[in-house]
Design a protein around this motif. Structure first.
Motif, PDB file in Angstrom:
ATOM      1  N   THR A  20       0.914  -1.007   0.217  1.00 24.06           N
ATOM      2  CA  THR A  20       0.369  -0.140  -0.346  1.00 24.06           C
ATOM      3  C   THR A  20       0.576   0.869  -0.336  1.00 24.06           C
ATOM      4  N   CYS A  21       1.697   0.918   0.006  1.00 18.19           N
ATOM      5  CA  CYS A  21       2.803   2.031   0.233  1.00 18.19           C
ATOM      6  C   CYS A  21       3.417   3.253  -1.295  1.00 18.19           C
ATOM      7  N   ASN A  22       3.749   3.924  -1.406  1.00 15.63           N
ATOM      8  CA  ASN A  22       3.845   4.374  -3.031  1.00 15.63           C
ATOM      9  C   ASN A  22       5.250   4.766  -3.446  1.00 15.63           C
ATOM     10  N   PRO A  23       5.834   4.072  -3.446  1.00 12.84           N
ATOM     11  CA  PRO A  23       7.788   4.174  -3.600  1.00 12.84           C
ATOM     12  C   PRO A  23       7.624   5.825  -4.178  1.00 12.84           C
ATOM     13  N   LYS A  24       6.772   6.285  -4.972  1.00 10.54           N
ATOM     14  CA  LYS A  24       7.105   7.829  -5.537  1.00 10.54           C
ATOM     15  C   LYS A  24       6.832   9.249  -4.397  1.00 10.54           C
ATOM     16  N   LYS A  25       6.437   8.614  -3.133  1.00  8.80           N
ATOM     17  CA  LYS A  25       6.436  10.033  -2.910  1.00  8.80           C
ATOM     18  C   LYS A  25       7.643   8.795  -1.226  1.00  8.80           C
ATOM     19  N   MET A  26       8.257   8.162  -1.062  1.00  9.28           N
ATOM     20  CA  MET A  26       9.010   7.715  -0.218  1.00  9.28           C
ATOM     21  C   MET A  26      10.427   7.986  -1.327  1.00  9.28           C
ATOM     22  N   GLY A  27      11.371   8.355   0.240  1.00  8.73           N
ATOM     23  CA  GLY A  27      13.393   8.268  -0.652  1.00  8.73           C
ATOM     24  C   GLY A  27      13.647   8.251   0.698  1.00  8.73           C
ATOM     25  N   TYR A  28      14.828   8.245   0.868  1.00 10.75           N
ATOM     26  CA  TYR A  28      15.633   8.383   1.850  1.00 10.75           C
ATOM     27  C   TYR A  28      15.640   9.715   2.604  1.00 10.75           C
ATOM     28  N   PRO A  29      15.432  10.067   3.235  1.00 21.48           N
ATOM     29  CA  PRO A  29      15.346   8.802   4.739  1.00 21.48           C
ATOM     30  C   PRO A  29      14.460   8.486   5.400  1.00 21.48           C
ATOM     31  N   ASP A  30      13.583   8.077   4.408  1.00 19.46           N
ATOM     32  CA  ASP A  30      11.715   7.138   4.849  1.00 19.46           C
ATOM     33  C   ASP A  30      11.710   5.965   5.906  1.00 19.46           C
ATOM     34  N   PHE A  31      10.862   5.706   6.248  1.00 23.22           N
ATOM     35  CA  PHE A  31      10.235   4.747   6.931  1.00 23.22           C
ATOM     36  C   PHE A  31       9.367   3.985   6.760  1.00 23.22           C
ATOM     37  N   MET A  32       9.282   2.671   7.665  1.00 21.62           N
ATOM     38  CA  MET A  32       7.542   2.346   8.270  1.00 21.62           C
ATOM     39  C   MET A  32       7.591   1.632   9.446  1.00 21.62           C
ATOM     40  N   VAL A  33       6.416   1.419   9.495  1.00 20.15           N
ATOM     41  CA  VAL A  33       6.290   0.932  11.176  1.00 20.15           C
ATOM     42  C   VAL A  33       5.224  -0.036  10.532  1.00 20.15           C
ATOM     43  N   TYR A  34       5.452  -1.687  11.381  1.00 21.66           N
ATOM     44  CA  TYR A  34       4.715  -2.578  11.437  1.00 21.66           C
ATOM     45  C   TYR A  34       4.106  -2.867  13.101  1.00 21.66           C
ATOM     46  N   ASP A  35       2.937  -3.412  13.325  1.00 22.76           N
ATOM     47  CA  ASP A  35       2.731  -3.648  14.379  1.00 22.76           C
ATOM     48  C   ASP A  35       3.047  -4.764  14.391  1.00 22.76           C
ATOM     49  N   GLU A  36       2.356  -5.667  15.655  1.00 26.86           N
ATOM     50  CA  GLU A  36       3.226  -7.285  15.800  1.00 26.86           C
ATOM     51  C   GLU A  36       2.006  -8.036  14.909  1.00 26.86           C
ATOM     52  N   ASN A  37       0.848  -7.559  14.820  1.00 24.15           N
ATOM     53  CA  ASN A  37       0.551  -8.597  13.562  1.00 24.15           C
ATOM     54  C   ASN A  37       1.033  -8.044  11.892  1.00 24.15           C
ATOM     55  N   ASN A  38       1.847  -6.945  11.959  1.00 24.70           N
ATOM     56  CA  ASN A  38       2.334  -7.211  10.889  1.00 24.70           C
ATOM     57  C   ASN A  38       1.895  -6.306   9.690  1.00 24.70           C
ATOM     58  N   LYS A  39       0.683  -5.346  10.422  1.00 21.06           N
ATOM     59  CA  LYS A  39      -0.240  -4.212   9.536  1.00 21.06           C
ATOM     60  C   LYS A  39       0.456  -2.923  10.250  1.00 21.06           C
TER      61      LYS A  39
END
Length: 165
Positions: free
Chosen positions: A123-142
């Motif tokens: 669901t992430c848009n790589p065009k809006k992300m770059g260095y130094p971006d990140f993602m955070v997932y919960d314990e259920n991998n959401k």
């Protein structure tokens, strides 16, 4: 009149530098992240020679070192490949970073960053992300949150503070 110089030498223990660098395949990267047994999994994109990364990574480093590391696992993804592992290790030594870094066995040269993002987050848009971006997932991998290139370092740090306790 006698002048005496006394130099006290303290015995200090020098901790050896240990860079925690793990090699992964792009195809198994998501499994490696989602198998982590923590409340939060933070996936951060690191590019060694990127000015934006150079400005932001010390903030993550500080949060990481000040945290108790009980609630989260940090995955720092480098564009370096296994063949260039020593180059990354030397860079990390010079910068004093010991966080858990991940390098790839090999990479395709076309749109590798985009492929990294898409392999982890549909669901992430790589065009809006770059260095130094990140993602955070919960314990259920959401996916809980992710940063984008429009956010300031202050905004990104505030997001990470919530999860890096």
């Amino acid at each position: 009149f006698v002048i005496s110089f006394y130099r006290a030498t303290a015995q200090t223990e020098v901790k050896p530098f240990h860079a925690n660098i793990t090699t992964v395949d792009l195809s198994s990267l998501k499994d490696s992240i989602f198998e982590a047994n923590k409340d939060y999994k933070i996936v951060y994109f690191y590019k060694q020679n990127c000015p934006a990364t150079a400005a932001f990574f010390p903030l993550i480093d500080k949060l990481y070192k000040e945290s108790n590391k009980q609630n989260f696992q940090l995955f720092v993804l480098s564009l370096k490949i296994e063949k260039r592992r020593e180059d990354l290790r030397d860079h990390l030594f010079y910068q004093g970073y010991e966080e858990p870094f991940y390098v790839f066995k090999k990479k395709s040269f076309l749109n590798f960053y985009k492929k990294q993002v898409e392999s982890i987050c549909e669901t992430c848009n790589p065009k809006k992300m770059g260095y130094p971006d990140f993602m955070v997932y919960d314990e259920n991998n959401k996916l809980v949150e992710h940063s984008n290139s429009n956010q300031s370092n202050k905004e990104k740090t505030a997001i990470l503070k919530k999860y890096m306790q």
